[in-house]
Design a protein around this motif. Structure first.
Motif, PDB file in Angstrom:
ATOM      1  N   PRO A 243       0.824  -1.212   0.000  1.00  0.00           N
ATOM      2  CA  PRO A 243       0.000   0.000   0.000  1.00  0.00           C
ATOM      3  C   PRO A 243       0.859   1.264   0.000  1.00  0.00           C
ATOM      4  O   PRO A 243       2.019   1.243   0.431  1.00  0.00           O
ATOM      5  CB  PRO A 243      -0.809  -0.118   1.294  1.00  0.00           C
ATOM      6  CG  PRO A 243      -0.777  -1.571   1.639  1.00  0.00           C
ATOM      7  CD  PRO A 243       0.538  -2.082   1.158  1.00  0.00           C
ATOM      8  N   ALA A 244       0.278   2.339  -0.441  1.00  0.00           N
ATOM      9  CA  ALA A 244       1.013   3.611  -0.482  1.00  0.00           C
ATOM     10  C   ALA A 244       1.341   4.113   0.921  1.00  0.00           C
ATOM     11  O   ALA A 244       2.378   4.746   1.143  1.00  0.00           O
ATOM     12  CB  ALA A 244       0.189   4.655  -1.235  1.00  0.00           C
ATOM     13  N   GLN A 245       0.459   3.804   1.878  1.00  0.00           N
ATOM     14  CA  GLN A 245       0.641   4.275   3.254  1.00  0.00           C
ATOM     15  C   GLN A 245       1.220   3.169   4.123  1.00  0.00           C
ATOM     16  O   GLN A 245       0.692   2.054   4.152  1.00  0.00           O
ATOM     17  CB  GLN A 245      -0.701   4.739   3.845  1.00  0.00           C
ATOM     18  CG  GLN A 245      -0.617   5.346   5.234  1.00  0.00           C
ATOM     19  CD  GLN A 245       0.093   6.695   5.232  1.00  0.00           C
ATOM     20  OE1 GLN A 245      -0.047   7.480   4.299  1.00  0.00           O
ATOM     21  NE2 GLN A 245       0.857   6.957   6.275  1.00  0.00           N
ATOM     22  N   ALA A 246       2.286   3.463   4.839  1.00  0.00           N
ATOM     23  CA  ALA A 246       2.886   2.480   5.741  1.00  0.00           C
ATOM     24  C   ALA A 246       1.978   2.234   6.931  1.00  0.00           C
ATOM     25  O   ALA A 246       1.436   3.186   7.515  1.00  0.00           O
ATOM     26  CB  ALA A 246       4.237   2.982   6.233  1.00  0.00           C
TER      27      ALA A 246
ATOM     28  N   ASP B 278       2.876   1.422   9.845  1.00  0.00           N
ATOM     29  CA  ASP B 278       3.548   1.992  11.008  1.00  0.00           C
ATOM     30  C   ASP B 278       4.704   2.860  10.506  1.00  0.00           C
ATOM     31  O   ASP B 278       5.546   2.403   9.736  1.00  0.00           O
ATOM     32  CB  ASP B 278       4.075   0.891  11.934  1.00  0.00           C
ATOM     33  CG  ASP B 278       4.554   1.424  13.270  1.00  0.00           C
ATOM     34  OD1 ASP B 278       5.580   2.139  13.281  1.00  0.00           O
ATOM     35  OD2 ASP B 278       3.915   1.137  14.301  1.00  0.00           O
ATOM     36  N   ALA B 279       4.752   4.106  10.932  1.00  0.00           N
ATOM     37  CA  ALA B 279       5.769   5.034  10.439  1.00  0.00           C
ATOM     38  C   ALA B 279       7.180   4.658  10.882  1.00  0.00           C
ATOM     39  O   ALA B 279       8.160   5.067  10.257  1.00  0.00           O
ATOM     40  CB  ALA B 279       5.441   6.451  10.914  1.00  0.00           C
ATOM     41  N   VAL B 280       7.276   3.882  11.956  1.00  0.00           N
ATOM     42  CA  VAL B 280       8.582   3.516  12.503  1.00  0.00           C
ATOM     43  C   VAL B 280       9.103   2.220  11.894  1.00  0.00           C
ATOM     44  O   VAL B 280      10.230   2.137  11.404  1.00  0.00           O
ATOM     45  CB  VAL B 280       8.514   3.390  14.038  1.00  0.00           C
ATOM     46  CG1 VAL B 280       9.834   2.845  14.591  1.00  0.00           C
ATOM     47  CG2 VAL B 280       8.194   4.734  14.663  1.00  0.00           C
ATOM     48  N   ASP B 281       8.274   1.177  11.925  1.00  0.00           N
ATOM     49  CA  ASP B 281       8.683  -0.144  11.444  1.00  0.00           C
ATOM     50  C   ASP B 281       7.434  -0.927  11.059  1.00  0.00           C
ATOM     51  O   ASP B 281       6.705  -1.407  11.925  1.00  0.00           O
ATOM     52  CB  ASP B 281       9.479  -0.875  12.527  1.00  0.00           C
ATOM     53  CG  ASP B 281       9.921  -2.275  12.104  1.00  0.00           C
ATOM     54  OD1 ASP B 281       9.611  -2.689  10.972  1.00  0.00           O
ATOM     55  OD2 ASP B 281      10.568  -2.957  12.924  1.00  0.00           O
ATOM     56  N   SER B 282       7.195  -1.047   9.756  1.00  0.00           N
ATOM     57  CA  SER B 282       6.082  -1.855   9.251  1.00  0.00           C
ATOM     58  C   SER B 282       6.619  -3.218   8.851  1.00  0.00           C
ATOM     59  O   SER B 282       7.644  -3.312   8.168  1.00  0.00           O
ATOM     60  CB  SER B 282       5.431  -1.186   8.029  1.00  0.00           C
ATOM     61  OG  SER B 282       4.872   0.064   8.377  1.00  0.00           O
ATOM     62  N   VAL B 283       5.934  -4.279   9.275  1.00  0.00           N
ATOM     63  CA  VAL B 283       6.423  -5.629   9.020  1.00  0.00           C
ATOM     64  C   VAL B 283       5.619  -6.287   7.904  1.00  0.00           C
ATOM     65  O   VAL B 283       4.387  -6.397   7.995  1.00  0.00           O
ATOM     66  CB  VAL B 283       6.374  -6.488  10.295  1.00  0.00           C
ATOM     67  CG1 VAL B 283       6.883  -7.899   9.997  1.00  0.00           C
ATOM     68  CG2 VAL B 283       7.202  -5.841  11.407  1.00  0.00           C
TER      69      VAL B 283
END
Length: 472
Positions: free
Chosen positions: A454-457, A459-464
């Motif tokens: 997706p265009a949006q993560a 989690d801004a810190v760490d997306s798994v």
């Protein structure tokens, strides 16, 4: 300078009870070896006796994340002595400010942590996603956070608080299913048989004390027996202070064997001996005592397959509380450090230094709660994982569990395309760990995999992103 003038009345009384203490210890050890009842108190069992190294280390390798607690009398001055701020870390103030023993002892009368709540501490750690707690039973100043029968230099006899901190923590850890572990200093600035001769140079590593062996046998070992047999079973004994001249590798191996004789299943760090290579913390070779390496304030640059290690790190610049240290690491840094450590096959032991009244500093509590929010979603990518098979990708890190690769994406791709370094095996599925429905993400390529995200993560810190490989 002669040592006698710095001995306290408490210390003088202690020598009168050493004989009785040793006899009591021998009796306790005989009971420990011969009885099969009261297993929790005595700890040893037939199962303990046959545990392999891997079996002993299994829970620790699964945990990956623990809480370090540095707490003692040094929280009272909080980095300031006689109106002057003292350079260095808070728990070293006795040495850094060259405070005489009789002067340092006065802090005990001011140590009354009425705000201490063991249940709150343990719940804070558990909610942060931590599976074990390592607390300073005794730091270099020699002050004990439990009711020791070997000395009066402890929280029950020397302070107005008169509550056994370790006993309360043991009960809370048992209640919440968190492993209790103890840090214990080999070095002791308060004990006359362990001090460097040219007092008050407490940390003079070039000098020896002729009575140091007496300290080991009549003080250090009996106190360790108290900790292991009365507050256990323990997960880890985390030693420190081994760099002094009086400590040797044979002494380390002897102490390692002694502690394991009290609880065969216990894990012991490599600072029990002389093997660690400075702050890097890894052992110089297999011939040294200890079960795991202890990098301090740093993470090894590469993964270390087949090596057990644990990075210990502060949230600010001190281990023990300093009232004016506001140089806090961000939650983003701490979460990414956790992922970095796990991606290299290590554990992350993150420190808090409680205030003298028994409260966790608000800045520490805030960060632990925020880490807990991340762990609530992503804990699967940390617990029980092994080192990355992808090295260190430009976008983040990778942890592994079975046929699953957990891609920790720090820098979310702006074009919606996540490029994965070459992997072995065929991809079965990819999905976001934050997606409870585990909807498949489009995957293209063979060895060089590309995932459409997706265009949006999430989690801004760490997306798994989870990459599932087909079982071969």
């Amino acid at each position: 300078m002669q040592l006698e003038p710095v001995m306290t009345k408490k210390q003088s009384r202690q020598w009168l009870v050493i004989g009785a203490t040793v006899v009591s210890l021998l009796i306790a050890l005989f009971i420990l070896a011969s009885c099969t009842s009261s297993q929790e108190a005595r700890l040893s069992s037939s199962k303990d006796q046959v545990l392999t190294q891997d079996e002993r280390m299994d829970w620790w390798r699964d945990a990956r994340f623990g809480l370090f607690i540095h707490w003692g009398l040094y929280a009272v001055p909080a980095g300031t002595y006689k109106g002057e701020r003292v350079n260095g870390i808070g728990e070293w103030i006795m040495n850094s400010a060259k405070i005489p023993v009789e002067e340092y002892e006065k802090f005990a009368g001011q140590f009354n942590p009425v705000g201490f709540n063991a249940d709150q501490w343990v719940r804070l750690a558990k909610n942060a996603g931590m599976k074990y707690i390592v607390i300073t039973s005794k730091h270099h100043d020699g002050f004990c956070l439990w009711d020791s029968k070997v000395t009066d230099w402890d929280i029950m006899d020397a302070t107005p608080f008169k509550r056994d901190i370790l006993k309360e923590l043991a009960a809370a850890c048992k209640k919440h299913g968190v492993k209790l572990c103890f840090y214990h200093s080999i070095m002791d600035w308060h004990h006359p048989d362990a001090q460097a001769p040219f007092y008050p140079n407490y940390n003079d590593t070039s000098k020896s004390n002729p009575n140091f062996d007496r300290y080991v046998e009549s003080y250090l070992k009996p106190q360790l027996a108290e900790l292991v047999t009365n507050y256990g079973p323990l997960g880890v004994l985390w030693f420190d202070g081994e760099w002094i001249k009086d400590w040797t590798e044979p002494k380390g191996k002897d102490l390692y064997a002694y502690v394991r004789s009290l609880q065969p299943s216990i894990i012991i760090n490599n600072r029990v001996g002389k093997g660690r290579k400075g702050m890097e913390g890894l052992s110089a070779g297999d011939e040294y005592a200890g079960d795991f390496g202890t990098p301090e304030q740093q993470v090894p640059p590469e993964g270390l397959p087949g090596v057990d290690w644990e990075t210990c790190m502060t949230m600010n610049d001190t281990w023990g509380y300093k009232s004016y240290d506001e140089n806090w690491k961000s939650t983003e840094t701490l979460i990414r450090t956790l992922a970095d450590v796990a991606s290299k096959g290590g554990n992350f032991l993150l420190n808090v230094g409680p205030m003298p009244e028994g409260l966790i500093p608000p800045a520490s509590e805030e960060r632990l709660k925020e880490m807990g929010q991340w762990m609530a979603v992503n804990r699967e990518s940390i617990y029980g994982t092994t080192a990355s098979v992808l090295g260190r990708p430009d976008w983040g890190r990778c942890t592994v569990k079975g046929n699953r690769l957990y891609l920790h994406v720090f820098d979310w791709p702006t074009d919606g395309t996540l490029e994965v370094p070459p992997i072995k095996g065929e991809v079965e599925k990819a999905y976001l760990l934050a997606d409870k429905k585990r909807a498949s993400l489009p995957v293209t390529g063979g060895a060089n995999v590309t995932i459409s995200v997706p265009a949006q993560a999430p989690d801004a810190v760490d997306s798994v992103v989870v990459l599932v490989l087909k079982n071969q």
